[in-house]
Design a protein around this motif. Structure first.
Motif, short mmCIF file in Angstrom:
data_model
loop_
_atom_site.label_atom_id
_atom_site.label_comp_id
_atom_site.label_asym_id
_atom_site.label_seq_id
_atom_site.Cartn_x
_atom_site.Cartn_y
_atom_site.Cartn_z
N CYS A 89 0.83 -1.21 0.00
CA CYS A 89 0.00 0.00 0.00
C CYS A 89 0.86 1.26 0.00
CB CYS A 89 -0.95 -0.01 1.19
SG CYS A 89 -0.14 -0.21 2.79
N LEU A 90 2.12 1.11 -0.44
CA LEU A 90 3.04 2.24 -0.55
C LEU A 90 3.38 2.48 -2.02
CD1 LEU A 90 5.52 1.24 2.32
CD2 LEU A 90 3.67 2.92 2.45
N ASN A 91 3.87 3.66 -2.31
CA ASN A 91 4.25 4.02 -3.67
C ASN A 91 5.43 3.15 -4.12
OD1 ASN A 91 5.21 5.27 -6.03
ND2 ASN A 91 4.65 7.31 -5.30
N VAL A 92 5.22 2.33 -5.14
CA VAL A 92 6.25 1.38 -5.57
C VAL A 92 7.35 2.04 -6.41
CG1 VAL A 92 4.70 -0.60 -5.47
CG2 VAL A 92 4.91 0.71 -7.60
N GLU A 93 7.25 3.33 -6.65
CA GLU A 93 8.33 4.04 -7.34
C GLU A 93 9.46 4.41 -6.39
OE1 GLU A 93 7.31 6.56 -10.87
OE2 GLU A 93 5.47 6.86 -9.71
N TYR A 94 9.25 4.19 -5.09
CA TYR A 94 10.26 4.50 -4.08
C TYR A 94 10.61 3.23 -3.32
CZ TYR A 94 9.31 9.31 -5.30
OH TYR A 94 9.17 10.47 -6.00
N ILE A 95 11.73 3.27 -2.60
CA ILE A 95 12.35 2.06 -2.08
C ILE A 95 11.44 1.26 -1.15
CG2 ILE A 95 13.49 3.24 -0.14
CD1 ILE A 95 14.94 0.36 -2.29
N ALA A 96 10.67 1.92 -0.28
CA ALA A 96 9.85 1.17 0.69
C ALA A 96 8.81 0.31 -0.01
CB ALA A 96 9.19 2.14 1.67
N GLY A 97 8.10 0.91 -0.97
CA GLY A 97 7.10 0.15 -1.71
C GLY A 97 7.72 -0.86 -2.65
N LEU A 98 8.80 -0.46 -3.32
CA LEU A 98 9.45 -1.35 -4.27
C LEU A 98 10.00 -2.59 -3.59
CD1 LEU A 98 10.25 -1.57 -7.29
CD2 LEU A 98 12.49 -0.71 -6.62
N SER A 145 16.64 -0.04 1.43
CA SER A 145 15.66 -0.20 2.52
C SER A 145 16.40 -0.32 3.85
CB SER A 145 14.74 -1.39 2.26
OG SER A 145 13.69 -1.44 3.20
N HIS A 146 15.78 -0.98 4.82
CA HIS A 146 16.31 -0.92 6.18
C HIS A 146 17.51 -1.84 6.41
CE1 HIS A 146 12.99 -3.91 6.14
NE2 HIS A 146 13.88 -4.63 6.79
N VAL A 147 18.38 -1.37 7.31
CA VAL A 147 19.52 -2.17 7.75
C VAL A 147 19.45 -2.43 9.25
CG1 VAL A 147 21.07 -1.47 5.89
CG2 VAL A 147 20.91 -0.07 7.96
N ALA A 148 18.45 -1.85 9.91
CA ALA A 148 18.28 -2.04 11.35
C ALA A 148 16.79 -1.93 11.70
CB ALA A 148 19.10 -1.01 12.14
N LEU A 149 16.41 -2.58 12.80
CA LEU A 149 15.01 -2.60 13.24
C LEU A 149 14.94 -2.42 14.75
CD1 LEU A 149 13.75 -5.76 11.29
CD2 LEU A 149 13.20 -3.40 10.71
N HIS A 184 -1.06 27.27 5.80
CA HIS A 184 -2.17 26.48 5.25
C HIS A 184 -1.81 25.01 5.13
CE1 HIS A 184 -5.60 25.29 2.85
NE2 HIS A 184 -4.80 24.88 1.88
N GLU A 185 -0.61 24.73 4.66
CA GLU A 185 -0.24 23.34 4.43
C GLU A 185 1.27 23.18 4.44
OE1 GLU A 185 -1.23 19.73 1.25
OE2 GLU A 185 -1.42 21.82 0.62
N ILE A 186 1.75 22.10 5.06
CA ILE A 186 3.16 21.74 5.02
C ILE A 186 3.38 20.87 3.78
CG2 ILE A 186 5.01 20.45 6.14
CD1 ILE A 186 3.80 21.24 8.82
N ILE A 187 4.35 21.24 2.97
CA ILE A 187 4.62 20.48 1.74
C ILE A 187 5.15 19.10 2.10
CG2 ILE A 187 6.01 20.43 -0.37
CD1 ILE A 187 6.08 23.50 -0.24
N LYS A 188 4.67 18.09 1.37
CA LYS A 188 5.11 16.71 1.57
C LYS A 188 5.92 16.23 0.36
CE LYS A 188 2.15 16.45 5.14
NZ LYS A 188 1.31 17.65 4.88
N THR A 189 6.81 15.27 0.60
CA THR A 189 7.50 14.61 -0.50
C THR A 189 6.56 13.57 -1.10
OG1 THR A 189 8.40 12.78 0.81
CG2 THR A 189 9.67 14.85 0.78
N PRO A 190 6.90 12.97 -2.25
CA PRO A 190 6.04 11.92 -2.82
C PRO A 190 5.84 10.72 -1.90
CG PRO A 190 7.56 12.73 -4.48
CD PRO A 190 7.99 13.33 -3.16
N THR A 191 6.75 10.52 -0.95
CA THR A 191 6.61 9.40 -0.02
C THR A 191 5.93 9.79 1.29
OG1 THR A 191 8.86 9.81 0.80
CG2 THR A 191 8.61 8.18 -0.95
N GLY A 192 5.43 11.03 1.35
CA GLY A 192 4.66 11.45 2.51
C GLY A 192 5.45 12.09 3.64
N LYS A 193 6.75 12.29 3.46
CA LYS A 193 7.55 12.94 4.50
C LYS A 193 7.35 14.45 4.43
CE LYS A 193 11.25 9.48 4.05
NZ LYS A 193 12.69 9.29 3.74
N LEU A 194 7.56 15.12 5.56
CA LEU A 194 7.50 16.57 5.59
C LEU A 194 8.69 17.13 4.81
CD1 LEU A 194 6.59 17.36 9.32
CD2 LEU A 194 5.06 16.83 7.40
#
Length: 355
Positions: A82-91, A185-189, A333-343
């Protein structure tokens, strides 16, 4: 809301999906299954200018297997993408599914994907951003569906103290990830709702790490093609395999000769938010100042509210040093977000000050 359910074997024979989001995943999977050795990935742009980097097939495969092993997710697992597959988390959800032969259920990225009626059957694994996890926890139906799932991975942005408190009420294991596109993607959890709170991240096996003279983390391993990846993340190494994240070096400002860690101010601000007021999106930043050089300020998304501002400043002044108290609040009015939803903090500030 459209849904696409598929597997590695099905992708080889079925026609491509019509939905553009799913089509991106389909074309990537076709390329993967046809043996491609290199892939171009987008960085999110949350800490700098977005760029395209090239990642080798083996790096992606190694990362996929490390996650599956760390979270005990065998072949045949069911995952929600359910994440954008154009970026690492979704891909990487797609890569893990192809490498481990998982069943994939794709839905359009949304704030609360578990509200889709067709998603009533539990998943073994899903990855979310904090915004999605917060929305899911705030709805009775989606929260119940989440509790029925096997494992949850959350990443892509910091987890607020408020969300951490809600997450610790969940019985389904929830893990926060540390990583970036350059580390595939992640190297630690760290588990957010372990019986005893885990404040430290634990590195996955085969990851070498250390800090430079700035105390910023570097990592290296098969996932980085054995190249050293230097970060701007200030950390404290707490054991042979664990570390505590302190904040980003590029989130430190110099105000009148005194250094201020913006990540710390954000954390303290959230702790001071009035209990009778919904938490609004915000972040601390700086404004050029003739006397101080960089003046500490706060951007808040919403209508101007002097009451909230006064309450926060009053409480905050008792928790931090005088120079760490913001000099101004700007309600926008609004904080701009990146395509992956980060501030996107720099873009938001630039837009505000150039108006």
């Amino acid at each position: 809301m459209k849904i696409w359910i598929t597997t590695k074997n099905s992708i080889l024979t079925e026609p491509p999906p019509e939905h553009p989001e799913f089509l991106v995943a389909y074309h990537f999977a076709q390329k993967w299954l046809n043996g491609a050795e290199e892939f171009s990935l987008k960085t999110s742009g949350s800490t700098g200018i977005p760029k395209i980097i090239t990642i080798r097939r083996n790096q992606l495969a190694v990362s996929a297997r490390m996650t599956a092993t760390a979270l005990d997710l065998p072949g045949g697992s069911r995952c929600l993408i359910c994440l954008n597959v154009e970026y690492i988390a979704g891909l990487m959800m797609v890569v893990r599914s192809l490498v481990m032969d998982w069943e994939m259920t794709f839905v359009e990225p949304s704030s609360n994907p578990l509200l889709i009626p067709e998603l009533s059957k539990p998943f073994d694994f899903l990855a979310l951003v904090p915004l999605q996890l917060s929305a899911i926890c705030g709805n009775e139906t989606s929260r119940a569906r989440l509790e029925a799932c096997g494992k949850v991975l959350v990443g892509g942005a910091p987890v607020s103290q408020t969300l951490l408190t809600e997450t610790r009420k969940l019985s389904v294991p929830v893990y926060q990830s540390y990583g970036m596109t350059e580390t595939v993607s992640h190297v630690a959890l760290r588990r957010l709702n372990a019986p005893v709170l885990e404040e430290d991240y634990t590195f996955l096996p085969e990851i070498d790490f250390g800090t430079d003279d700035r105390q910023c983390l570097f990592v290296r391993g098969e996932v980085t093609d054995f190249q050293l990846v230097q970060t701007n993340d200030l950390v404290e190494i707490t054991s042979e395999r664990t570390f505590k994240w302190i904040g980003r070096l590029d989130s430190i400002i110099n105000s009148g000769g005194l250094k201020i860690q913006l990540d710390k101010i954000d954390q303290k601000m959230e702790e001071c938010w009035p209990n009778d007021t919904p938490l609004l999106p915000f972040f601390s930043w700086f404004e050029p100042d003739d006397r101080l050089g960089q003046k500490l300020i706060v951007f808040v998304e919403g209508e101007k509210n002097s009451v909230i501002e006064k309450k926060i400043l009053h409480t905050l002044s008792q928790k931090v040093k005088p120079f760490e108290v913001p000099k101004a609040f700007y309600f926008i009015h609004e904080i701009i977000k990146t395509p992956t939803g980060k501030l996107n903090k720099p873009a938001t500030a630039d837009l505000f000050f150039t108006k």
